[in-house]
Motif scaffolding. Structure first.
Motif, PDB file in Angstrom:
ATOM      1  N   ALA A 198       0.823  -1.214   0.000  1.00  9.58           N
ATOM      2  CA  ALA A 198       0.000   0.000   0.000  1.00  9.58           C
ATOM      3  C   ALA A 198       0.856   1.262   0.000  1.00  9.58           C
ATOM      4  O   ALA A 198       0.582   2.212  -0.748  1.00  9.58           O
ATOM      5  N   SER A 199       1.894   1.303   0.812  1.00 11.77           N
ATOM      6  CA  SER A 199       2.712   2.522   0.870  1.00 11.77           C
ATOM      7  C   SER A 199       3.497   2.717  -0.419  1.00 11.77           C
ATOM      8  O   SER A 199       3.706   3.851  -0.868  1.00 11.77           O
ATOM      9  N   GLU A 200       3.933   1.619  -1.033  1.00  8.53           N
ATOM     10  CA  GLU A 200       4.619   1.721  -2.315  1.00  8.53           C
ATOM     11  C   GLU A 200       3.672   2.274  -3.379  1.00  8.53           C
ATOM     12  O   GLU A 200       4.058   3.106  -4.208  1.00  8.53           O
ATOM     13  N   ARG A 201       2.421   1.817  -3.346  1.00 11.32           N
ATOM     14  CA  ARG A 201       1.415   2.304  -4.287  1.00 11.32           C
ATOM     15  C   ARG A 201       1.152   3.795  -4.068  1.00 11.32           C
ATOM     16  O   ARG A 201       0.988   4.564  -5.021  1.00 11.32           O
ATOM     17  N   TYR A 202       1.143   4.221  -2.813  1.00 11.73           N
ATOM     18  CA  TYR A 202       0.940   5.633  -2.463  1.00 11.73           C
ATOM     19  C   TYR A 202       2.099   6.485  -2.989  1.00 11.73           C
ATOM     20  O   TYR A 202       1.895   7.555  -3.576  1.00 11.73           O
TER      21      TYR A 202
END
Length: 841
Positions: A687-691
């Motif tokens: 999720a944080s990589e996608r953000y």
């Protein structure tokens, strides 16, 4: 007569476009030689003939029990799909336990239908009367005259001979018929012609009749009595009496060709009656589609079948980056290129691609979505022409005719630069030297149905099969790409202002946009005071702004302020989303919807409180904030016409991530992320990589400008956002993420698979999931390799209860060992495997 060659002893393994594994078939009768890997073949399937793809060698021990393939559609010297591609895809499908027909149905977007004339006849001397009353004879007959099941029954007994002739794609056109072939009845017309009656009859004509007869003799002939009467200025009765008195007679004469026919003969053929009518009318000849059809019925035109012209294909860009610049990219089997903007990445790629194309090699570029494909085509398609070849685009956006024509161009070696979607992975590219995967971490690479393949994994397997280099290129690298050698371009300039909802400002020095009058608990929501102030500046200066909303609809849910009750979906354990435009509560998982209740089901209160703003809510807030200023909305439910914005007019566009599939407005001055935490509050370790990737894509959205980006969040100190605020390069956060995953043994340091066990009964699904977990542990799996079982983040979905097991293995071989446990027995629930899962876990 030379005897037929003995059939090949090696059966063929054939995949059909169905979710089934490949099946073994014998070679067509009389055909010998090696297995034609990658060729299409007609095989009997449930009483009909279907197109299949030869994907391997069958088991020779069962050759005597197999049905024979009927006809080989492709020359083995030029297979429909390269043999190396077939081996790569088959190997990947075997490792991840996906039926071959399922993955080939996803990857192969053209060739599943055979355009052939099919003729049949009985084997000479055979008696087919036992099969049906009407059966093939010893004369060649169109196969369409017989039921497919009948032909298959005769074929299975070896009593049917068949002939297939390829047929080109045909178009129906309207063509003018030659004058001599127009029916005489259509060319002749009956007219009234004046005659001189004998003297006795002449004396019986009245003056008015004599006047009519004289007019006809001077101006005739006439088509009808009424036309004669109008021209002579007399009544219909007068001309009728003159006709009866012998002053005129009906004669047959050849009519002049209709003007519409003359136009069609000079400018035809026309694609249709409507096209004929439109063309003739544009030339000043009044003609409707109905009148054109009437002329054709009278024999002035024919509808004929002609070979279809090649379909129009996407034209390559007129300009291209300079391929003669120094090539600064790594020379390695796998490498990466990130940072910069799409144009600068294309310029960095151009020397490597140009060198390979000039060597006669092939290059394949895989795009995750239509927007990336469009931009890549604009930047790189013109490069092929400067390197002595052509570029081809292969994607689902093309028509079937366009895809087939493009496929044949690539197959014939006319195009060596292929840019496309997942369908391009199976393209018959000659001697591929480089496969470029754009935005390798994008979730758009994940097929959401069918094989659920993650296309970069397939591309990596194909690069190995073809001994080609693999390149990952995009705005920001995936953590899995970090260990590979690569180049990082300077990031585009980003002006980021963060609105920290978790720590309201208390001093006037906290930020350049905040004011001292703001109380800690009053920052504005869903439009913060800082964002509102910049939006007013956009209005005052006549500029443009884009606001990114976390969801479509009005709000994520409605909640009763008295008892906190939230209306839920009947089929899923999720709250219903509120859509103000339709006054409906809708489930975004299964589509269930219902009107907004008048009162709370629990306490009877008539009030509802909306929570979680969506595009409708934010659009409403902006219109209230900026009265009279144009505000547009873009989401899956509603897409306004954005042409005024692209024409340079000022305004604000509110949308979901669908915004990034469009070009940035030309005068974009502001980008607002209304609630960034939505991208973080997901049960997914990515999720944080996608953000972080979203923030990078927003920074490069406009090709030249650096709009101010206002990020509203409760996690202002998140590292993915901090690297943007600090102006660090695109590798900084993914490298830190990769180090964290190494400590936790997550990709790229492990291989993952998610096993979903689901049933309509919750206890049955839970018991089956536990049985599977016990079987895995019994086969030697450790607690580090098997996580779960646990209920899905959405405990009930479309009436089904899914449970998840998470497998984490050190490599593909070990993952395959664990997955083979699923084949040891049957399970009392539906089991589905997703290797390299994306999204919620």
């Amino acid at each position: 007569m030379t005897p037929a060659a003995p059939p090949s002893a090696q059966p063929w393994q054939v995949a059909v476009n169905l979710p089934v594994p490949p099946y073994d078939f014998g070679a067509p009768h009389g055909l010998a030689g090696a297995v034609p890997l990658g060729c299409r073949v007609l095989v009997p399937w449930r009483g009909e003939l279907v197109v299949g793809l030869v994907v391997g060698e069958g088991d020779p021990r069962a050759a005597h029990r197999l049905r024979e393939a009927v006809h080989l559609l492709d020359d083995p010297a030029e297979p429909w799909v390269p043999s190396a591609t077939v081996r790569g895809v088959q190997g990947w499908a075997h490792d991840v336990r996906i039926p071959a027909g399922l993955i080939w149905g996803d990857l192969l977007g053209v060739g599943w239908t055979a355009a052939s004339a099919h003729l049949v006849r009985a084997v000479p001397g055979s008696d087919l009367s036992a099969f049906a009353r009407r059966v093939p004879t010893e004369h060649w007959t169109d196969a369409g005259a017989f039921p497919p099941a009948l032909l298959d029954a005769i074929r299975e007994q070896g009593l049917l001979e068949e002939r297939f002739t390829p047929q080109p794609r045909l178009n129906s056109v309207v063509e003018a018929r030659a004058p001599e072939h127009v029916p005489p009845a259509s060319r002749a017309v009956t007219v009234l012609r004046a005659v001189t009656p004998p003297a006795p009859q002449r004396s019986t004509l009245t003056p008015r009749q004599a006047q009519a007869a004289a007019w006809l003799a001077e101006h005739g002939p006439c088509d009808t009595l009424s036309a004669w009467a109008r021209g002579a200025g007399v009544s219909a009765g007068v001309v009728t009496a003159a006709l009866n008195a012998g002053a005129a007679e009906y004669v047959s004469t050849e009519r002049p060709p209709p003007p519409a026919w003359e136009w069609l003969r000079a400018h035809g053929p026309a694609d249709s009656y409507a096209a004929w009518a439109a063309g003739a009318s544009a030339a000043g000849i009044p003609l409707s589609g109905t009148q054109a059809g009437t002329l054709a019925l009278r024999g002035w035109a024919d509808t004929i079948q002609v070979p279809a012209p090649p379909p129009a294909l996407p034209q390559p860009a007129a300009t291209a980056p300079d391929p003669d610049r120094p090539d600064l990219l790594p020379e390695a089997p796998v490498w990466r290129l990130h940072g910069g903007r799409p144009a600068s990445r294309a310029a960095a790629l151009a020397p490597r691609i140009g060198r390979l194309l000039r060597q006669g090699r092939g290059v394949l570029i895989l795009a995750p979505d239509a927007a990336t494909l469009r931009r890549t085509w604009e930047h790189l398609s013109g490069l092929a022409r400067t390197c002595g070849t052509h570029a081809a685009q292969i994607s689902g956006q093309l028509t079937e005719a366009q895809r087939e024509h493009t496929w044949q161009r690539v197959r014939g070696g006319h195009a060596r630069l292929v840019i496309g979607s997942g369908h391009a992975l199976s393209a018959p590219l000659h001697d591929p030297a480089l496969i470029v995967v754009l935005e390798e971490a994008s979730d758009a690479h994940k097929l959401l149905s069918g094989s659920r393949a993650f296309l970069p994994d397939v591309a990596a397997r194909l690069a190995t099969a073809h001994d080609a280099a693999l390149a990952y290129v995009g705005a920001a690298p995936a953590a899995e790409s970090v260990p590979h050698p690569g180049a990082v371009l300077p990031p585009p300039r980003a002006r980021v202002h963060v609105v920290d909802y978790a720590h309201p400002p208390e001093q006037p020095q906290i930020g350049p946009l905040s004011g001292a009058h703001l109380a800690p608990a009053d920052m504005g929501y869903p439009i913060s005071h800082d964002l509102a102030r910049v939006l007013r500046q956009v209005q005052e200066r006549g500029r443009q702004a884009a606001l990114l909303a976390p969801r479509r609809g009005y709000s994520a849910l409605l909640r009763c302020p008295t008892c906190e009750h939230t209306p839920q979906c009947r089929h899923c354990d999720v709250p219903l989303r509120f859509h103000q435009d339709t006054r409906q509560l809708t489930c975004h998982q299964c589509g269930y919807h219902q009107p907004v209740p008048d009162r709370c089901d629990e306490c009877g209160d008539r009030m509802w409180k909306a929570r979680g703003p969506g595009t409708e809510w934010i659009t409403q807030e902006v219109r209230t904030l900026l009265p009279g200023f144009p505000v547009y909305r873009l989401d899956r439910d509603h897409q306004d016409d954005l042409s005024p914005l692209y024409g340079g007019q000022s305004g604000v566009i509110v949308g979901t991530q669908l915004l990034l599939s469009h070009e940035a407005p030309p005068n974009l001055a502001l980008i607002g992320v209304t609630l960034a935490d939505t991208w973080l509050n997901v049960s997914d370790f990515r999720a944080s990589e996608r953000y972080h990737r979203l923030l990078r894509q927003l920074a490069e959205w406009h090709p030249t400008r650096a709009p101010m980006t206002v990020v509203q969040t409760f996690q202002a100190d998140h590292p993915a956002l901090k690297v943007m605020v600090d102006g660090r390069d695109t590798l900084a956060y993914p490298a830190a993420e990769e180090r964290a995953r190494a400590a936790l043994n997550y990709p790229p340091h492990a291989r993952l698979a998610q096993i979903e066990i689901s049933a309509r009964d919750q206890h049955r699904a839970q018991a089956a999931a536990q049985d599977l977990a016990d079987a895995l542990h019994g086969a030697g799996a450790t607690t580090h390799e098997v996580l779960g079982p646990a209920p899905s983040p959405v405990a009930r979905l479309r009436g089904v209860y899914p449970y998840h097991l998470f497998l984490r293995a050190r490599n593909d071989a070990r993952l395959g060992e664990l997955l083979r446990v699923l084949d040891t027995r049957t399970w009392k629930a539906r089991v589905r495997v997703d290797v390299n899962p994306r999204g919620g876990l």
